[in-house]
Design a protein around this motif. Structure first.
Motif, PDB file in Angstrom:
ATOM      1  N   ILE A 184       0.805  -1.219   0.000  1.00 22.89           N
ATOM      2  CA  ILE A 184       0.000   0.000   0.000  1.00 22.89           C
ATOM      3  C   ILE A 184       0.843   1.276   0.000  1.00 22.89           C
ATOM      4  O   ILE A 184       0.286   2.368  -0.071  1.00 22.89           O
ATOM      5  N   GLU A 185       2.182   1.157   0.059  1.00 25.88           N
ATOM      6  CA  GLU A 185       2.995   2.367  -0.079  1.00 25.88           C
ATOM      7  C   GLU A 185       3.024   2.871  -1.516  1.00 25.88           C
ATOM      8  O   GLU A 185       3.439   3.999  -1.784  1.00 25.88           O
ATOM      9  N   TYR A 186       2.562   2.019  -2.447  1.00 24.32           N
ATOM     10  CA  TYR A 186       2.432   2.437  -3.850  1.00 24.32           C
ATOM     11  C   TYR A 186       0.981   2.796  -4.126  1.00 24.32           C
ATOM     12  O   TYR A 186       0.061   2.095  -3.702  1.00 24.32           O
ATOM     13  N   GLU A 187       0.772   3.874  -4.859  1.00 22.92           N
ATOM     14  CA  GLU A 187      -0.595   4.272  -5.173  1.00 22.92           C
ATOM     15  C   GLU A 187      -1.157   3.530  -6.375  1.00 22.92           C
ATOM     16  O   GLU A 187      -2.379   3.393  -6.509  1.00 22.92           O
ATOM     17  N   ARG A 188      -0.283   3.067  -7.249  1.00 18.62           N
ATOM     18  CA  ARG A 188      -0.687   2.214  -8.362  1.00 18.62           C
ATOM     19  C   ARG A 188       0.436   1.220  -8.647  1.00 18.62           C
ATOM     20  O   ARG A 188       1.624   1.567  -8.575  1.00 18.62           O
ATOM     21  N   ILE A 189       0.055   0.012  -9.019  1.00 18.44           N
ATOM     22  CA  ILE A 189       1.001  -0.995  -9.489  1.00 18.44           C
ATOM     23  C   ILE A 189       0.503  -1.521 -10.826  1.00 18.44           C
ATOM     24  O   ILE A 189      -0.665  -1.929 -10.948  1.00 18.44           O
ATOM     25  N   ALA A 190       1.374  -1.479 -11.825  1.00 18.40           N
ATOM     26  CA  ALA A 190       1.071  -2.038 -13.140  1.00 18.40           C
ATOM     27  C   ALA A 190       1.690  -3.423 -13.197  1.00 18.40           C
ATOM     28  O   ALA A 190       2.918  -3.569 -13.153  1.00 18.40           O
ATOM     29  N   PHE A 191       0.855  -4.438 -13.276  1.00 19.09           N
ATOM     30  CA  PHE A 191       1.337  -5.822 -13.297  1.00 19.09           C
ATOM     31  C   PHE A 191       1.470  -6.319 -14.729  1.00 19.09           C
ATOM     32  O   PHE A 191       0.554  -6.167 -15.545  1.00 19.09           O
ATOM     33  N   LEU A 192       2.604  -6.960 -15.013  1.00 20.06           N
ATOM     34  CA  LEU A 192       2.835  -7.586 -16.309  1.00 20.06           C
ATOM     35  C   LEU A 192       3.336  -9.005 -16.069  1.00 20.06           C
ATOM     36  O   LEU A 192       4.264  -9.206 -15.280  1.00 20.06           O
ATOM     37  N   ASP A 193       2.746  -9.986 -16.721  1.00 24.47           N
ATOM     38  CA  ASP A 193       3.309 -11.321 -16.656  1.00 24.47           C
ATOM     39  C   ASP A 193       4.713 -11.296 -17.239  1.00 24.47           C
ATOM     40  O   ASP A 193       5.023 -10.488 -18.129  1.00 24.47           O
ATOM     41  N   ALA A 194       5.568 -12.194 -16.755  1.00 27.20           N
ATOM     42  CA  ALA A 194       6.964 -12.202 -17.191  1.00 27.20           C
ATOM     43  C   ALA A 194       7.103 -12.451 -18.686  1.00 27.20           C
ATOM     44  O   ALA A 194       8.041 -11.956 -19.315  1.00 27.20           O
ATOM     45  N   ASP A 195       6.172 -13.186 -19.263  1.00 28.35           N
ATOM     46  CA  ASP A 195       6.251 -13.478 -20.703  1.00 28.35           C
ATOM     47  C   ASP A 195       5.634 -12.333 -21.516  1.00 28.35           C
ATOM     48  O   ASP A 195       4.650 -12.513 -22.239  1.00 28.35           O
TER      49      ASP A 195
END
Length: 366
Positions: A184-195
């Motif tokens: 929660i210290e990040y306001e947004r997280i962009a997730f990408l699969d490794a592939d």
């Protein structure tokens, strides 16, 4: 009384041995009684809450004096991050296999290189890249990723109820990636699969309206969609992604693609939130509330269903594509999701291998 797994089972269960002496009516009533007991056993043995993780405990201690951060619209000073997830190499055949025999580990390194170092695709805003790892990821792999510039964070497994399982072995740890919602210290997280193969920088994803602006939970207008046996929904949330082309023609899909209602869990942007994590976990406590075949993807599609109280936000169609094809590449789609070391269009596969070679040359010259 007989004790079994913490549940007191009446000795009347011994009726099973004497049903041949019962009338049909008595046998039917006995069967109904046994079914009720069995249902009680199943539901009382399910987990009721996610065990506190080291991620959560540390962040609670940090924020307990000032209160948990409010989910809000992004500003130029907001703290954001890219992230991926690395788990056990289920393809390993020998205990002494080398790190580079793990293709998902290699792909994670390639993604780190693209986001942090490659002049053609790296972040222009010094955005950190988080690799969430399970206990099965070796220390040598973690050290390599850290030396590549990634922020490596260990995540405890998410305890799953008995009914959440799939036949795809490599998906067994996928719910652990939901620990990202505890950051929660990040306001947004962009997730990408490794592939994932990048064609250009993706910093601008945080300027997309579906990411930058918060969404209010539709607690009043869609009250019928809120289940009383699930955890309380957050007042505000952010969860944005793209439709899954697997349902829209796979590699033959057009561009612009069909705007379907089912998304892939291989690319999304969200606002971390304890409330949201707790909600996800509460859904898992209800048998077959979602189809577990695609694991966390099915859960997320249920939680953020289009007609639900927290519908997912739609990113612009040039941010990501599953089952990528030449039309996506020509249109300038920024991230292409495919296991290019084993599948995909030949020219895009070559692009991935070229990027892998660039990564190896880059680190050999340091």
């Amino acid at each position: 009384m007989i004790m079994k797994m913490g549940i007191r089972v009446p000795q009347s269960l011994r009726l099973l041995r004497t049903t041949k002496n019962l009338s049909p009516r008595q046998a039917f009533l006995c069967l109904c009684f046994l079914l009720i007991l069995w249902s009680t056993f199943i539901w009382s043995s399910r987990p009721t809450y996610a065990p506190p993780s080291a991620l959560r405990l540390g962040r609670l201690q940090h924020y307990e004096s000032q209160g948990l951060p409010e989910i809000r619209d992004l500003t130029p000073k907001s703290k954001v991050a890219f992230a991926t997830f690395l788990a056990q190499n289920t393809k390993a055949k020998f205990a002494n296999e080398k790190d580079n025999d793990d293709l998902y580990f290699v792909a994670t390194r390639v993604l780190a290189y693209q986001l942090l170092h490659d002049p053609q695709t790296r972040s222009n805003r010094s955005i950190p890249f988080i690799v969430l790892v399970t206990s099965a990821v070796s220390q040598s792999k973690r050290r390599t990723l850290e030396s590549d510039g990634a922020t490596v964070i260990f995540a405890e497994d998410v305890t799953l109820p008995f009914w959440v399982k799939t036949g795809v072995t490599r998906w067994k740890d996928q719910f652990t990636k939901l620990r990202l919602f505890e950051l929660i210290e990040y306001e947004r997280i962009a997730f990408l699969d490794a592939d994932t193969l990048l064609t250009r920088p993706i910093d601008g994803i945080f300027d997309d309206p579906a990411v930058k602006l918060t969404s209010g939970t539709l607690a009043e207008s869609r009250r019928a969609e809120i289940k009383s046996d699930e955890a309380k929904l957050p007042r505000k949330y952010v969860f944005a992604t793209r439709p899954d082309n697997a349902l829209n023609g796979e590699r033959s899909h057009p561009f612009p693609p069909v705007e379907g209602d089912i998304f892939s869990a291989g690319f999304w942007v969200a606002a971390p939130s304890f409330e949201l994590f707790d909600y996800y976990y509460s859904v898992m406590n209800h048998w077959r509330r979602f189809d577990p075949h695609t694991m966390e993807q099915s859960l997320l599609n249920y939680a953020h269903r289009v007609k639900g109280a927290m519908p997912w936000g739609r990113l612009g169609n040039k941010w990501s594509a599953t089952w990528p094809n030449h039309a996506d590449l020509k249109a300038g789609v920024a991230s292409l999701h495919e296991k290019f070391w084993a599948a995909g269009e030949e020219d895009m596969r070559q692009m991935w291998f070229d990027t892998k070679d660039k990564m190896e040359r880059y680190w050999s010259s340091q």
